[in-house]
Scaffold this motif. Structure first.
Motif, short mmCIF file in Angstrom:
data_model
loop_
_atom_site.label_atom_id
_atom_site.label_comp_id
_atom_site.label_asym_id
_atom_site.label_seq_id
_atom_site.Cartn_x
_atom_site.Cartn_y
_atom_site.Cartn_z
N SER A 5 0.85 -1.20 0.00
CA SER A 5 0.00 0.00 0.00
C SER A 5 0.88 1.24 0.00
O SER A 5 1.96 1.25 0.59
CB SER A 5 -0.92 0.01 1.22
OG SER A 5 -0.16 0.03 2.41
N VAL A 7 0.89 5.77 -0.12
CA VAL A 7 0.27 7.09 -0.09
C VAL A 7 1.22 8.04 -0.82
O VAL A 7 2.38 8.19 -0.43
CB VAL A 7 0.03 7.58 1.35
CG1 VAL A 7 -0.70 8.93 1.33
CG2 VAL A 7 -0.76 6.56 2.15
N LEU A 100 1.73 7.44 9.05
CA LEU A 100 1.45 6.65 7.84
C LEU A 100 2.55 5.61 7.61
O LEU A 100 2.26 4.46 7.24
CB LEU A 100 1.32 7.57 6.63
CG LEU A 100 0.10 8.47 6.62
CD1 LEU A 100 0.22 9.50 5.49
CD2 LEU A 100 -1.19 7.66 6.46
N HIS A 105 2.51 1.89 5.26
CA HIS A 105 2.37 2.42 3.91
C HIS A 105 3.71 2.93 3.39
O HIS A 105 4.45 3.59 4.12
CB HIS A 105 1.36 3.56 3.88
CG HIS A 105 0.00 3.20 4.38
ND1 HIS A 105 -0.78 2.23 3.79
CD2 HIS A 105 -0.71 3.66 5.45
CE1 HIS A 105 -1.92 2.13 4.46
NE2 HIS A 105 -1.90 2.98 5.47
N VAL A 163 -3.46 5.72 -2.59
CA VAL A 163 -4.24 6.95 -2.69
C VAL A 163 -3.28 8.06 -3.07
O VAL A 163 -2.07 7.99 -2.81
CB VAL A 163 -4.98 7.31 -1.38
CG1 VAL A 163 -5.97 6.23 -1.00
CG2 VAL A 163 -4.00 7.56 -0.25
N VAL A 165 -2.77 12.17 -2.52
CA VAL A 165 -3.17 13.29 -1.67
C VAL A 165 -2.68 14.59 -2.31
O VAL A 165 -1.48 14.76 -2.55
CB VAL A 165 -2.58 13.15 -0.26
CG1 VAL A 165 -3.04 14.30 0.63
CG2 VAL A 165 -2.95 11.81 0.37
N VAL A 183 -7.51 12.11 -2.33
CA VAL A 183 -7.84 12.71 -1.04
C VAL A 183 -7.44 14.19 -1.11
O VAL A 183 -6.27 14.51 -1.37
CB VAL A 183 -7.13 12.00 0.12
CG1 VAL A 183 -7.49 12.66 1.44
CG2 VAL A 183 -7.50 10.51 0.15
N VAL A 213 -7.00 7.46 5.09
CA VAL A 213 -6.23 6.48 4.33
C VAL A 213 -6.61 5.07 4.73
O VAL A 213 -6.80 4.18 3.89
CB VAL A 213 -4.72 6.72 4.53
CG1 VAL A 213 -3.89 5.57 3.95
CG2 VAL A 213 -4.30 8.05 3.88
N SER A 214 -6.75 4.85 6.02
CA SER A 214 -7.12 3.53 6.53
C SER A 214 -8.49 3.09 6.00
O SER A 214 -8.68 1.94 5.60
CB SER A 214 -7.14 3.54 8.06
OG SER A 214 -7.46 2.27 8.58
#
Length: 218
Positions: A5, A7, A100, A105, A163, A165, A183, A213-214
């Motif tokens: 995963s 971010v 994070l 992540h 994701v 951001v 996001v 995020v979770s």
């Protein structure tokens, strides 16, 4: 394939408020060309599509010859490469990146800012240690909102879930075209109302981001 995963973050208007320094550098270039200073709201409206587009809009707003673009861009980049007089981190960025990371992540950065000032500001604010992948505005031939830079960042991270951001219309379009959840940080430089953007989550305080995020990717 391992389940990884990630971010991925935009930089200007998302992790850092850099518009005041961008304005200082642009206005120095414009002053040399005999043009009046730009306001901070004007500069906010120019940010998002990379330095060449930023300078193009500044010249147009100042009624200057578009033929000056190449020299004005070079002058701007020379000033902006290590500009940090008025740039600040948004509150709680560091602790949120730590959270994070502790959640497992991998973190990446995908920005239209040129690589030189990107690397400088990451070191300046102690952010470089967090990012396993950094894709800047001149890393590839394409810039956001083309999906190529974000997809390249995800490839570098080996991400299977991710994701993005960011703070802007450009970031929202980039995520949509990359088919990953977006996001929205609502305190940045977007040009459209919040409700006009396509996002899976939004926040105005970085301490809220880990839960978002979770909820989206675990």
């Amino acid at each position: 394939m391992p389940d990884i995963s990630a971010v991925v973050f935009d930089l200007d208007g998302t992790l850092i408020d850099s518009a005041p320094d961008i304005r200082l550098c642009l206005n120095a270039v414009l002053a040399d060309l005999g043009a009046p200073a730009l306001t901070l709201p004007q500069v906010h409206s120019f940010i998002g599509n990379g330095a060449p587009h930023l300078v193009k809009l500044a010249l147009a707003a100042s009624d200057l010859d578009p033929a000056l673009h190449a020299s004005a861009l070079a002058a701007f980049l020379a000033l902006y490469d290590d500009a940090h007089v008025e740039t600040v981190l948004y509150p709680h960025v560091i602790e949120t990146l730590e959270t994070l990371e502790a959640m497992g992540h991998r973190l990446g950065l995908c920005t239209n800012k040129p690589e030189g000032p990107t690397r400088f500001v990451l070191e300046r604010f102690g952010l470089a240690r967090f990012f396993d992948a950094v894709v800047a505005g001149d890393t590839l031939a394409q810039r956001k909102p083309d999906p190529a830079p974000l997809l390249h960042t995800l490839d570098m991270l080996g991400a299977t879930r991710a994701v993005y951001v960011g703070d802007s219309d450009v970031d929202a379009e980039t995520a949509t075209r990359s088919a990953i959840p977006f996001v929205l940080f609502t305190e940045g430089y977007r040009k459209s109302p919040v409700e006009a953007l396509d996002f899976a989550g939004k926040f105005n305080d970085f301490r809220l981001l880990p839960q978002i995020v979770s909820d989206l990717i675990g």
